[in-house]
Structures are given as structure tokens and as C-alpha cells.
Design a protein around this motif. Structure first.
Motif, PDB file in Angstrom:
ATOM      1  N   SER A 109       0.825  -1.216   0.000  1.00 28.95           N
ATOM      2  CA  SER A 109       0.000   0.000   0.000  1.00 28.95           C
ATOM      3  C   SER A 109       0.856   1.261   0.000  1.00 28.95           C
ATOM      4  CB  SER A 109      -0.916  -0.004   1.225  1.00 28.95           C
ATOM      5  OG  SER A 109      -0.141  -0.034   2.414  1.00 28.95           O
ATOM      6  N   GLY A 110       2.138   1.102   0.317  1.00 30.55           N
ATOM      7  CA  GLY A 110       3.054   2.243   0.384  1.00 30.55           C
ATOM      8  C   GLY A 110       4.251   1.873   1.244  1.00 30.55           C
ATOM      9  N   PRO A 111       5.184   2.798   1.462  1.00 31.63           N
ATOM     10  CA  PRO A 111       6.389   2.488   2.243  1.00 31.63           C
ATOM     11  C   PRO A 111       6.108   2.125   3.699  1.00 31.63           C
ATOM     12  CG  PRO A 111       6.290   4.830   1.690  1.00 31.63           C
ATOM     13  CD  PRO A 111       5.223   4.169   0.914  1.00 31.63           C
ATOM     14  N   ASP A 112       4.914   2.508   4.230  1.00 27.87           N
ATOM     15  CA  ASP A 112       4.585   2.213   5.636  1.00 27.87           C
ATOM     16  C   ASP A 112       3.843   0.884   5.804  1.00 27.87           C
ATOM     17  OD1 ASP A 112       5.752   4.561   6.632  1.00 27.87           O
ATOM     18  OD2 ASP A 112       3.951   5.723   6.106  1.00 27.87           O
ATOM     19  N   ASP A 113       3.625   0.176   4.713  1.00 23.90           N
ATOM     20  CA  ASP A 113       2.903  -1.096   4.784  1.00 23.90           C
ATOM     21  C   ASP A 113       3.641  -2.067   5.718  1.00 23.90           C
ATOM     22  OD1 ASP A 113       1.759  -3.660   4.249  1.00 23.90           O
ATOM     23  OD2 ASP A 113       1.069  -2.929   2.300  1.00 23.90           O
ATOM     24  N   PRO A 114       2.931  -2.646   6.743  1.00 24.82           N
ATOM     25  CA  PRO A 114       3.566  -3.584   7.680  1.00 24.82           C
ATOM     26  C   PRO A 114       4.154  -4.820   6.997  1.00 24.82           C
ATOM     27  CG  PRO A 114       1.376  -2.926   8.457  1.00 24.82           C
ATOM     28  CD  PRO A 114       1.529  -2.384   7.079  1.00 24.82           C
ATOM     29  N   LYS A 115       3.646  -5.120   5.766  1.00 24.45           N
ATOM     30  CA  LYS A 115       4.188  -6.271   5.034  1.00 24.45           C
ATOM     31  C   LYS A 115       5.692  -6.127   4.803  1.00 24.45           C
ATOM     32  CE  LYS A 115       1.129  -6.536   1.546  1.00 24.45           C
ATOM     33  NZ  LYS A 115       0.496  -7.022   0.293  1.00 24.45           N
ATOM     34  N   ILE A 116       6.135  -4.872   4.644  1.00 22.76           N
ATOM     35  CA  ILE A 116       7.563  -4.633   4.383  1.00 22.76           C
ATOM     36  C   ILE A 116       8.389  -5.080   5.586  1.00 22.76           C
ATOM     37  CG2 ILE A 116       9.314  -2.854   3.905  1.00 22.76           C
ATOM     38  CD1 ILE A 116       7.165  -1.325   2.355  1.00 22.76           C
ATOM     39  N   ASP A 117       7.891  -4.800   6.813  1.00 25.34           N
ATOM     40  CA  ASP A 117       8.604  -5.217   8.032  1.00 25.34           C
ATOM     41  C   ASP A 117       8.743  -6.736   8.072  1.00 25.34           C
ATOM     42  OD1 ASP A 117       8.513  -2.597  10.025  1.00 25.34           O
ATOM     43  OD2 ASP A 117       6.818  -2.694   8.639  1.00 25.34           O
ATOM     44  N   GLU A 118       7.648  -7.411   7.742  1.00 20.71           N
ATOM     45  CA  GLU A 118       7.664  -8.887   7.777  1.00 20.71           C
ATOM     46  C   GLU A 118       8.631  -9.455   6.742  1.00 20.71           C
ATOM     47  OE1 GLU A 118       3.747 -10.521   7.299  1.00 20.71           O
ATOM     48  OE2 GLU A 118       2.828  -8.833   8.373  1.00 20.71           O
ATOM     49  N   ILE A 119       8.594  -8.895   5.540  1.00 23.29           N
ATOM     50  CA  ILE A 119       9.383  -9.453   4.432  1.00 23.29           C
ATOM     51  C   ILE A 119      10.880  -9.180   4.605  1.00 23.29           C
ATOM     52  CG2 ILE A 119       9.808  -9.284   1.943  1.00 23.29           C
ATOM     53  CD1 ILE A 119       6.740  -8.548   1.755  1.00 23.29           C
ATOM     54  N   ILE A 120      11.230  -7.941   4.934  1.00 19.37           N
ATOM     55  CA  ILE A 120      12.658  -7.578   5.040  1.00 19.37           C
ATOM     56  C   ILE A 120      13.258  -8.140   6.329  1.00 19.37           C
ATOM     57  CG2 ILE A 120      14.326  -5.676   5.112  1.00 19.37           C
ATOM     58  CD1 ILE A 120      12.903  -6.024   2.395  1.00 19.37           C
ATOM     59  N   GLY A 121      12.508  -8.014   7.430  1.00 23.83           N
ATOM     60  CA  GLY A 121      12.951  -8.619   8.689  1.00 23.83           C
ATOM     61  C   GLY A 121      13.935  -7.793   9.497  1.00 23.83           C
ATOM     62  N   ASP A 122      14.736  -6.967   8.870  1.00 23.51           N
ATOM     63  CA  ASP A 122      15.750  -6.164   9.558  1.00 23.51           C
ATOM     64  C   ASP A 122      15.136  -4.806   9.914  1.00 23.51           C
ATOM     65  OD1 ASP A 122      17.897  -4.378  10.155  1.00 23.51           O
ATOM     66  OD2 ASP A 122      19.295  -5.644   9.038  1.00 23.51           O
ATOM     67  N   GLU A 123      14.885  -4.609  11.201  1.00 23.10           N
ATOM     68  CA  GLU A 123      14.172  -3.405  11.661  1.00 23.10           C
ATOM     69  C   GLU A 123      14.914  -2.116  11.307  1.00 23.10           C
ATOM     70  OE1 GLU A 123      12.661  -1.500  15.876  1.00 23.10           O
ATOM     71  OE2 GLU A 123      12.838  -3.684  15.723  1.00 23.10           O
TER      72      GLU A 123
END
Length: 531
Positions: free
Chosen positions: A205-219
């Protein structure tokens, strides 16, 4: 819209420019892979038994691992007909690059993420700016540790004077490189270091999408990415199609050509954003390919001996308007004669196929029995000429002689053909009892290529004796003053068209002559215009 206009609008013709070793030939071949033009990309600097780059077809290129001549490659992709002009990256061949850029409607500038804007990139960029064509940027080698992306964009702006709009943005770099975020399509492209060809594309949905946190994994990596995107959105330039078309704003793409990452995304964006064949200026006004359906085109390159078995000569023609039909008759404007265009070809570097038709924007090869020159106009219907293509002032000079007198005929043929290709400039001493031939080049590597090609293609050994000159100026102006100049100036030569050229050892000598003969004009190029 008629069928002819549809054909023209589907054409994309662009050149790739870069400093040597930035990955230009690799990027070219990956684009060809997507177009299905080749099955396997070549090794640019491989071992003896490996494939060589498709675009580096000349034997000396394979030995040196560099491009020394422009090559033409064409393929189909998603309804588009793409013509790529692969140019030499080495500055010694920048004149060939300039002529090739006259046939392009846009350019892709390739930058090494670790090295940034290098000297030759700067020179080639200036040539693009002279033409006012759109420039697309591909920042390469993201899978290796490079410089901060913001530093690269700032350097581009400071050194090249062009603003940028990143179409995508990297998440990490080098060992931490995880992928790129497509700002336009709101998609995440994930990089798999174990299998770079395995690219997962995920809509977000954009750069703030929580999916990005899950996929990349590195906070920390995700946090840094979001900060950078926010900075781009707040302080960066806005997307502006008109500024891109005028060459004031460059869309920037991040990726890795060697890993095939980001190349397809770049290609698809480029095809959507880049111009179809653009109008060209002539001495009879603007020639617009969408309005003029009569055939016209100009020769921008001549290459001898592409097929060593046949020792042929091919003239590369950019079609500027209308459609081309095999066997058609057109007027050769310079010699004012009709000629028949038989056996036209399209290229994949050295490989070629006979074609029956082509359209504005396409590059075709014509068999040249010796009637073409670089810059020649071919036209159907009304007669006009496109702007002449200049030779620029050489910076290095050598007297040239043939070692064996019996080979003189072969030598004259070879030197004439290589001069007509634009590979070198040949001068003859003016008003000397014993005429001497002098070769002028933009870069010293051209001497090596000249020696190599004369030996391998014409079986002639030559002797080159370096001369102390560093500047050549074409002279014109008041007739009486010109006659006085001819009597007083020692280092005078004539070019292939008999025009007077003065050779100078340094800038001081040249300035002194200009001050002494204020009625004369001293031009840096053979068409005696200021550019």
C-alpha cells in the motif's frame, strides 16, 4: 491514427552511455535477453573459451574487453520495437559516440554505484545535453557496497547540472541489499543473493505497509528505508513528464545488471516514458515522422569489414520519416542521383538479417559500394538535407607511411575506408614538395586500432611517427588574409575535402595566430560552425 503512425509510435531508439567498466555491455545484453534476441549473455572479459559480449564483435574488442565502435541491436518487447545503440565507453572513441547519439531519441546513462559520475560520463552527458534529448539513469552494481544513494544523486546534480527523480529506491546495499521499492507502482522487488534471477514482486500500500517489516525482517534497514523515502517525498523533485522530455529531469533506477535485478523494471518504465521517433531539423524545416510519410534518413555511421569473409562495407542509416521498402529508389542528395536500396539489413551487432520494410525510428544497414559518407541524406520526394555531421578537432597526430611499397594500393584503400568510417581523420601537407599523410585522432587508442585493422583487414603494415601537434583548426574568412596566412603559417594541411587546416603544438601558438589574423575564423570542427 493510421497504420503507419501506429508503427512509428511503437518505435524506441536509444543509446547507452557510460564510463568504461560501469557495466554498459552487460546491461545491453540483459535487455536483449528480455527481448528474446539472445539466449545467453556473453562474458565481457571472459576466458578464451567463453562467449564474448554480443555487442563487442570486432576482434580487437574481444581481445581488449572494451567496446571501440558503436554497435546496433534491435528486438521486440511487449508491442514495442526497440533499437539500442551501444556506444564505446572509452573517451578515445567519443567522436563515434557523438555521431551515434545523433541517431538516438533518448539516452540511458549508466553509473557505477561505488564510483559515481566519472570523467567520461560527464563528457558524454554534455553531448546528450547538446542534443536536448531525454536522459534516463540506471545506477548499477547495488549488490556490491557503494556510495550513499543521496550522495550519488547530489553528485549528479552538481557535476551534470540535471535534477533527478528516483523511480525506485534501494533497501540496503552490498551484503545488506534486500531489494528496491517501486515508488510509482508501489511494489517491492526482493533480491535473492543465492538466485538473483528469482525476483519476488509484491504489491504494497506504500512504504509504511507492515508487510515490508515482515518481508525484510531487519528493523534498522526498514527504518532507514522509510526515513529516506520520506526525505525524497518532502525535499526531492516531483515527477514531471515535460521536464523529463526536455532533458531537465532524469528518472533514476537502481539495480544490478550482472545479477539481472531491476533490468526488466527499468525496461518497462523506459518504454512507457521515453519518446517515440522525434522530429529532425533540415535545411527545409522540421521533418516530423508522424506528419511526413515520405521516406527520409541520414547516414550516421559506416563500418567496413563487419563480415571478414566478404570484406563488405555497411552504412548505418537512421530512418527519420516514412516507411522503407526493400528495393525502393530514393535520391542520394549530396551526389544528386537516384539510388536503389537493395539488401537492407537489421542488426544484432555483427549478425544481420535481410528485411523487407522498416519505419521511422529504425536503424537499417545498407550495402555501401563507396557512395556514402557520414552525414549523407537519402530522401523520397522533395530534396532537402539534414544537418552535416562534424569531425572534431583531433588532439593527437602521427605521420603515416606504409612499410612495403608493394602494399601501397591496399594501404590507400584501407586508409580511405577507415577515414570514411570516421575512425580517423586524414590530412595531407599543404604545398610541400613531398606530400606527407598525417593521421589525426581524438584519443591515442585509435592509433592502436588503426594499426590493428590495417594489418588484419587489409594485410598492410604501417609506420606511425608521432608529431608534436595537439590542436587542429579549420580556417575560413577574408580571402586576402587567408592567402597571407597560407604563406606565413608553416604547419598547414588539407582535409579530405581540400579545406585548409592549421596544426598547432599548444594553445599559446593557436591564440597567437588568432590575434595575428583577426579577420580569419578558427573552427574546431569540419563543418565550420560553433557548437
Amino acid at each position: 491514427m493510421n497504420s503507419y503512425q501506429k508503427e512509428v509510435l511503437s518505435r524506441r531508439t536509444f543509446a547507452i552511455i557510460s564510463h568504461p567498466d560501469a557495466g554498459k555491455t552487460t546491461l545491453t545484453e540483459k535487455l536483449l535477453l528480455f527481448g528474446g534476441a539472445i539466449r545467453e549473455a556473453g562474458s565481457v572479459k571472459g576466458k578464451k573459451n567463453s562467449k564474448h559480449a554480443v555487442s563487442d564483435w570486432m576482434e580487437i574488442e574481444k581481445q581488449r574487453g572494451i567496446s571501440v565502435t558503436s554497435s546496433v541491436l534491435e528486438f521486440q518487447y511487449d508491442g514495442y520495437h526497440v533499437n539500442i545503440l551501444d556506444t564505446p565507453g572509452h573517451e578515445d572513441f567519443s567522436e563515434d559516440t557523438y555521431r551515434t547519439l545523433t541517431a538516438a531519441d533518448s539516452a540511458t546513462m549508466l553509473i557505477d554505484a561505488a564510483k559515481g559520475v566519472e570523467a567520461q560520463t560527464k563528457k558524454l552527458f554534455k553531448v546528450c545535453k547538446m542534443r536536448g534529448i531525454p536522459i534516463f539513469t540506471f545506477i548499477n552494481k547495488l549488490d556490491r557496497q557503494g556510495r550513499d544513494p543521496f550522495d550519488l544523486l547530489e553528485e549528479q546534480e552538481n557535476l551534470l547540472g540535471i535534477r533527478s527523480y528516483p523511480m525506485n529506491w534501494p533497501i540496503g546495499m552490498g551484503l545488506s541489499f534486500s531489494g528496491v521499492y517501486d515508488r510509482h507502482r508501489k511494489k517491492l522487488e526482493l533480491y535473492n543473493p543465492d538466485n538473483p534471477n528469482d525476483i519476488d514482486v509484491i504489491s504494497v500500500s506504500g512504504p509504511d505497509d507492515p508487510k515490508i517489516d515482515e518481508i525484510i525482517g531487519d528493523e534498522s534497514l526498514v527504518s532507514q528505508f522509510r526515513e529516506e523515502i520520506e526525505l525524497l517525498d518532502v525535499a526531492g523533485d516531483e515527477y514531471d513528464g515535460e521536464r523529463i522530455k526536455s532533458g531537465e529531469l532524469t528518472p533514476v533506477f537502481f539495480g544490478s545488471a550482472i545479477s539481472n535485478f531491476g533490468v526488466q523494471t527499468f525496461l518497462e518504465h523506459y518504454l512507457e516514458m521515453s519518446p517515440s521517433p522525434t522530429p529532425r531539423e533540415s535545411n527545409n524545416g522540421i521533418i516530423n515522422p508522424l506528419e511526413k510519410e515520405e521516406f527520409s534518413g541520414f547516414i550516421f555511421k559506416i563500418q567496413a569489414n563487419m563480415n571478414p569473409a566478404h570484406r563488405d562495407r555497411i552504412a548505418f542509416l537512421r530512418i527519420t520519416s516514412g516507411s522503407f521498402k526493400r528495393g525502393m529508389s530514393v535520391k542520394h542528395v549530396r551526389i544528386n542521383k537516384p539510388i536503389k536500396l537493395a539488401q537492407p539489413t537489421q542488426f544484432l551487432a555483427q549478425s544481420r538479417n535481410i528485411i523487407d520494410e522498416a519505419y521511422a525510428g529504425d536503424i537499417i544497414g545498407l550495402f555501401d559500394p563507396g557512395t556514402f559518407r557520414i552525414g549523407d541524406t537519402l530522401a523520397e520526394g522533395e530534396t532537402f538535407e539534414f544537418d552535416e555531421m562534424p569531425h572534431f578537432s583531433p588532439e593527437y597526430f602521427s605521420a603515416i607511411t606504409v612499410k612495403e611499397a608493394l602494399k601501397h594500393k591496399s594501404f590507400e584503400k584501407g586508409i580511405k575506408q577507415l577515414t570514411e568510417e570516421g575512425a580517423i581523420q586524414l590530412f595531407k601537407t599543404y604545398n610541400k614538395v613531398i606530400e606527407q599523410q598525417i593521421v589525426g585522432v581524438v584519443g591515442v587508442l585509435q592509433f592502436e586500432v588503426l594499426e590493428y585493422r590495417l594489418k588484419n583487414e587489409y594485410h598492410v603494415d604501417i609506420q606511425l611517427e608521432r608529431m608534436p601537434f595537439s590542436n587542429a583548426r579549420w580556417i575560413d574568412g577574408d580571402e586576402k588574409e587567408l592567402e597571407r596566412f597560407k604563406r606565413m603559417q608553416r604547419s598547414l594541411v588539407t582535409d579530405r575535402d581540400g579545406r585548409i587546416v592549421a596544426l598547432f603544438e599548444n594553445d599559446y601558438q593557436m591564440r597567437t595566430a588568432q590575434e595575428k589574423y583577426p579577420e580569419l575564423k578558427f573552427f574546431e570542427n569540419s563543418f565550420m560552425k560553433t557548437i
